[in-house]
Design a protein around this motif. Structure first.
Motif, PDB file in Angstrom:
ATOM      1  N   SER A 173      65.639  74.397  49.978  1.00 63.18           N
ATOM      2  CA  SER A 173      64.574  73.708  49.253  1.00 63.18           C
ATOM      3  C   SER A 173      65.091  72.419  48.648  1.00 63.18           C
ATOM      4  O   SER A 173      66.243  72.325  48.211  1.00 63.18           O
ATOM      5  CB  SER A 173      64.016  74.616  48.153  1.00 63.18           C
ATOM      6  N   ASP A 174      64.228  71.422  48.611  1.00 66.11           N
ATOM      7  CA  ASP A 174      64.582  70.165  47.976  1.00 66.11           C
ATOM      8  C   ASP A 174      64.114  70.123  46.519  1.00 66.11           C
ATOM      9  O   ASP A 174      64.198  69.086  45.860  1.00 66.11           O
ATOM     10  CB  ASP A 174      63.964  68.989  48.742  1.00 66.11           C
ATOM     11  N   LYS A 175      63.623  71.259  46.023  1.00 64.37           N
ATOM     12  CA  LYS A 175      63.156  71.338  44.641  1.00 64.37           C
ATOM     13  C   LYS A 175      64.214  71.991  43.760  1.00 64.37           C
ATOM     14  O   LYS A 175      65.077  72.729  44.230  1.00 64.37           O
ATOM     15  CB  LYS A 175      61.860  72.156  44.561  1.00 64.37           C
ATOM     16  N   ARG A 176      64.122  71.694  42.492  1.00 63.53           N
ATOM     17  CA  ARG A 176      64.957  72.411  41.537  1.00 63.53           C
ATOM     18  C   ARG A 176      64.490  73.863  41.436  1.00 63.53           C
ATOM     19  O   ARG A 176      63.305  74.158  41.650  1.00 63.53           O
ATOM     20  CB  ARG A 176      64.879  71.740  40.169  1.00 63.53           C
ATOM     21  N   ILE A 177      65.388  74.744  41.100  1.00 67.22           N
ATOM     22  CA  ILE A 177      65.077  76.176  41.069  1.00 67.22           C
ATOM     23  C   ILE A 177      65.024  76.649  39.628  1.00 67.22           C
ATOM     24  O   ILE A 177      65.919  76.360  38.826  1.00 67.22           O
ATOM     25  CB  ILE A 177      66.116  76.986  41.869  1.00 67.22           C
ATOM     26  N   LEU A 178      63.978  77.383  39.321  1.00 65.40           N
ATOM     27  CA  LEU A 178      63.837  78.022  38.016  1.00 65.40           C
ATOM     28  C   LEU A 178      63.919  79.528  38.223  1.00 65.40           C
ATOM     29  O   LEU A 178      63.097  80.107  38.937  1.00 65.40           O
ATOM     30  CB  LEU A 178      62.506  77.640  37.371  1.00 65.40           C
ATOM     31  N   VAL A 179      64.908  80.159  37.632  1.00 65.90           N
ATOM     32  CA  VAL A 179      65.135  81.589  37.799  1.00 65.90           C
ATOM     33  C   VAL A 179      64.390  82.347  36.707  1.00 65.90           C
ATOM     34  O   VAL A 179      64.650  82.170  35.512  1.00 65.90           O
ATOM     35  CB  VAL A 179      66.639  81.927  37.744  1.00 65.90           C
ATOM     36  N   LEU A 180      63.450  83.175  37.130  1.00 61.26           N
ATOM     37  CA  LEU A 180      62.720  84.073  36.245  1.00 61.26           C
ATOM     38  C   LEU A 180      63.055  85.508  36.630  1.00 61.26           C
ATOM     39  O   LEU A 180      63.464  85.766  37.772  1.00 61.26           O
ATOM     40  CB  LEU A 180      61.208  83.830  36.345  1.00 61.26           C
ATOM     41  N   TYR A 181      62.818  86.457  35.750  1.00 63.26           N
ATOM     42  CA  TYR A 181      63.267  87.818  36.036  1.00 63.26           C
ATOM     43  C   TYR A 181      62.524  88.810  35.154  1.00 63.26           C
ATOM     44  O   TYR A 181      61.966  88.459  34.093  1.00 63.26           O
ATOM     45  CB  TYR A 181      64.778  87.944  35.791  1.00 63.26           C
ATOM     46  N   GLY A 182      62.528  90.057  35.613  1.00 66.22           N
ATOM     47  CA  GLY A 182      62.026  91.130  34.777  1.00 66.22           C
ATOM     48  C   GLY A 182      62.970  91.344  33.608  1.00 66.22           C
ATOM     49  O   GLY A 182      64.192  91.209  33.749  1.00 66.22           O
TER      50      GLY A 182
END
Length: 509
Positions: A126-135
């Motif tokens: 991906s050329d987008k920044r990644i935002l890590v979300l989680y339970g």
């Protein structure tokens, strides 16, 4: 075994919280899947607090919550006069109304090495920044995951990765003044929360808050910040956890974002969220059905989430302004059998926490919609802009919808087929006559329809609640009953289950 219980259920930290605030009556709330460990946790906590008597602290185990296990059960806790609630397991982190709460999310295993490699692969593609979300049950492994990803990034050139943080583990109810202040502005970008010096979150309103040059988000117990120049569509959302209600909340709220879910059981990523997009399409189909309803039932799905009384009153005003009738119903967890007792209601509005707001009403006699969908259905001229809100706090305002009257405002003309301006008394009188004629035609059509229905409900024409009640064959023990009368009516016990009035009397004697 004891060490495992202490670690998984954070017994030392829980005991420190109870001692630090000098609580003496504490409710321990367990979901069904954790109930088997409730006795062991209570023993370990009592031992940590000071031996066999628990240091003078009385612990009460709660199960089978009044509404949803992800919410703090303030109703159950009030039955034993608890001073606080320790909530175990998955939590929606909805703000409480009266009781402070301490959250123990649990420690679900996560293979951080495999997850880190998967995250690296997504960053490459991906050329987008990644935002890590989680339970929230995976929050314990976040530091290890960050270390693994940082090590992998040393040998690979990849995009930026940002991690959401857990909002808090201690929650105090916001005061009435603070809630009133948050509701008075009616803005979708008002202050969502403020973190006090002791780490307690005080909730006010809405999930997006602009602070200077940053935009702060808070959703489902997670919080993260972005630049005010960035949109959420600029990020790829990487969710760690199961396909549960928390994930549905993320997908529907940010339905324009690219989303990857890392399955912690199969240890592999998945990009397929098409089944959730189908849910979104169905929800707007229900909105269109709700527009034709005349009698709406407001289902109370929580008695503890802060602001629930305000949103109920707001729904009443909205429905009244739309020229419709509303009934408020409190029945615990709704199901098809319960709702079938109110066949006069053509649609139900379910007021609950964000993660339990979506009820699958395919088996119900009438559709069940959320407060946000009710706003779309019953507000004149309101159109969908692509946003979808599950948290009713995002809808709270203090402005009451204007009810149709004879003032000079735009209204719908059935003769002209559109909205027209009322400029004189004569036009108002003509419109009143037209509306009356329309009502008579509608009433006649409903009467013809009802005559062809064999159901007991449709005996004659029912226009109001009392008409529906009269049409029923059974109206309760105090009303008329068409059929054999019951032989006898037994009076049940009175008082609380912990000590009925009759038992107390016997004890005193």
């Amino acid at each position: 075994m004891d060490d495992d219980i202490d670690a998984r259920y954070e017994v030392p930290r829980t005991a420190e919280f109870i001692r630090g605030r000098a609580y003496t009556r504490v409710a321990l709330q367990f979901p069904d899947e954790m109930l088997r460990d409730a006795a062991a946790v209570a023993r370990a906590l009592r031992r940590e607090l000071g031996g066999g008597d628990g240091g003078g602290v009385k612990l009460f185990v709660m199960a089978d919550t009044a509404y949803n296990s992800c919410c703090v059960d303030e109703v159950g806790a009030s039955h034993i006069d608890a001073q606080c609630v320790v909530h175990y397991g998955h939590a929606c982190m909805s703000p409480t109304s009266n009781l402070p709460s301490f959250f123990v999310f649990g420690r679900t295993p996560l293979d951080t090495n495999v997850c880190g490699c998967s995250l690296l692969e997504c960053s490459r593609e991906s050329d987008k920044r990644i935002l890590v979300l989680y339970g929230l049950e995976y929050a314990h492994a976040l530091d290890d995951l960050k270390a693994v990803v940082a090590e992998l990034y040393k040998s690979h050139s990849c995009g930026e990765v940002q991690y959401a943080d857990v909002l808090c583990s201690v929650m105090s109810p916001s005061s009435a003044a603070e809630r009133e202040q948050g509701q008075s502005n009616g803005s979708t970008h008002s202050n969502d929360l403020s973190i006090q010096s002791d780490g307690v979150a005080t909730f006010v309103n809405n999930c997006c808050n602009v602070e200077g040059s940053t935009r702060k988000y808070s959703l489902g117990g997670l919080t993260w910040s972005t630049s005010i120049d960035d949109n959420m569509e600029d990020y790829l959302l990487y969710w760690i956890g199961q396909d549960n209600s928390a994930f549905v909340n993320i997908v529907l709220t940010f339905n324009k974002c690219d989303i990857v879910r890392y399955d912690t059981v199969a240890n592999q990523p998945s990009r397929d969220v098409s089944h959730l997009m189908k849910i979104l399409r169905r929800r707007y189909y229900l909105v269109e059905k709700a527009k034709d309803a005349n009698i709406i039932g407001i289902l109370v799905g929580t008695l503890g989430v802060a602001g629930y009384l305000h949103i109920i009153e707001q729904m009443k005003d909205l429905i009244k302004a739309a020229g419709k009738k509303s009934y408020t119903l409190v029945m615990g967890r709704p199901n098809s059998a319960k709702l079938a007792n109110f066949p006069e209601c053509e649609v139900f509005v379910y007021v609950s926490c964000a993660q339990t707001a979506l009820l699958d009403s395919k088996d119900f006699l009438a559709p069940v919609i959320t407060p946000f969908e009710a706003v779309l259905a019953f507000s004149r001229g309101r159109e969908w802009t692509g946003e979808y809100l599950l948290d009713f706090k995002d809808l709270i305002t203090t402005d009451k919808p204007e009810i149709s009257s004879t003032t000079e405002e735009a209204r719908f003309s059935f003769i002209k087929g559109g909205y027209v301006e009322d400029n004189c008394l004569e036009e108002n009188e003509k419109q009143s006559e037209t509306s009356l004629a329309l009502a008579e035609v509608t009433e006649k059509a409903l009467s013809i329809k009802n005559q062809n229905n064999d159901a007991v409900l449709y005996q004659g024409r029912a226009k109001s609640a009392i008409d529906y009640l009269k049409a029923r064959s059974y109206r309760g023990l105090t009303g008329e009953y068409e059929g054999p009368a019951p032989d006898s009516v037994l009076t049940g016990r009175t008082g609380r289950a912990a000590g009925y009035n009759s038992e107390k009397t016997e004890t005193t004697q």
